[in-house]
Design an enzyme around this catalytic site. Structure first.
Site, PDB file in Angstrom:
ATOM      1  N   ASN A   8      39.235  38.123  51.351  1.00 20.86           N
ATOM      2  CA  ASN A   8      39.754  37.014  50.544  1.00 20.86           C
ATOM      3  C   ASN A   8      40.756  37.504  49.488  1.00 20.86           C
ATOM      4  OD1 ASN A   8      38.131  38.323  48.713  1.00 20.86           O
ATOM      5  ND2 ASN A   8      36.725  36.615  48.350  1.00 20.86           N
ATOM      6  N   GLU A  56      37.068  38.015  42.454  1.00 14.56           N
ATOM      7  CA  GLU A  56      37.196  37.030  43.525  1.00 14.56           C
ATOM      8  C   GLU A  56      38.326  36.045  43.213  1.00 14.56           C
ATOM      9  OE1 GLU A  56      35.622  37.920  46.010  1.00 14.56           O
ATOM     10  OE2 GLU A  56      33.461  37.646  45.943  1.00 14.56           O
TER      11      GLU A  56
END
Ligand code: PGA
Length: 252
Positions: A143, A150
């Site tokens: 990702n 994140e």
């Protein structure tokens, strides 16, 4: 093959192990010029071949780690050092136990800190005190995460306490007995911490990373693709195999 994008240089090798050998040589050169270099280490599957090369070089006395200072990017939370899935354990198993490091010079966030906010602040301060990090090694998540930063609406700053996203938990489940055993939280250097490093070495392997690597390097600079921040860093070397750069090569 070398693709020179100015601040970002991409070394492409057919075989990822050859790319990793190049990485090991970059570290060797750093340590021979400055034996007490501060090196930022990464975990995950990607850097393991480079660590094998470093161990081999050490066995042949071609590299000296005795004065090296290290900071690892991240650690799961909560997790004990004895847990074989902790990054503390990983680093000893895959590198530190096999090279001539001074164990007092190694730093990894404490996965059992009683006060996580204090642990993050202390870790960040220690990096400031002993740093700057001369060379930060990075892998990249599917990702686009670097460290455990994140995708989010804003870039993280200093070392921080984060919740892992479902895709990261799923990707890392391969190392655990069951997906339920994967910790849901982590302590990680922030994007700003990483960006303060003098030089960055990003290792990327495999076609499954081709889309996200292209987005990180050629897409918008956005916290939704945390690695895109590297476009703003002055000195990034990427070591990749051919499949990881398949999309990028089509642009040239
Ligand atoms: P991997 O993980 O090296 O196991 O693919 C990279 C990362 O999540 O940063």
């Amino acid at each position: 093959m070398l693709l020179n994008l100015g601040n970002i240089k991409i070394h492409i090798e057919k075989d990822f192990s050859t790319a990793c050998e190049l990485g090991a040589n970059i570290i060797k050169e750093k340590l021979s010029k400055k034996p007490n270099s501060v090196i930022g280490f990464a975990t995950g599957g990607t850097p393991i071949p480079m660590y094998k090369h470093l161990i081999e070089m050490c066995n042949h006395q071609e590299i000296n780690f005795s004065e090296m200072v290290t900071f690892n990017l991240d650690e799961y939370f909560p997790i004990s050092k004895e847990n074989d899935q902790s990054y503390y354990y990983f680093m000893r198993e895959n590198l530190f136990n096999h090279i001539n490091v001074n164990f007092d010079n190694l730093h990894i966030p404490n996965g059992l800190a009683s006060d996580v906010e204090k642990e993050c602040a202390d870790y960040e301060n220690l990096i400031k005190t002993l740093g700057p990090i001369d060379l930060q090694i990075l892998g990249m998540g599917l990702n686009g995460h670097i460290g455990f930063n994140e995708p989010d609406n804003k870039f993280t700053q200093g070392t921080n306490y984060v919740a892992l996203q479902e895709s990261t938990i799923t990707a890392n489940a391969r190392f655990f007995n069951s997906i339920d055993d994967v910790p849901k939280k982590a302590l990680t250097m922030g994007i700003k911490t990483i960006m303060m490093s003098t030089e960055i070495l990003l290792l990327v392997n495999g076609e499954k990373k081709a889309d996200i690597l292209e987005q990180a390097l050629f897409g918008e600079i956005s916290p939704h693709v945390p690695a895109s921040a590297l476009q703003l860093h002055q000195n990034v070397t990427i070591l990749a195999d051919e499949s990881a750069v398949a999309n990028i090569l089509k642009r040239f």
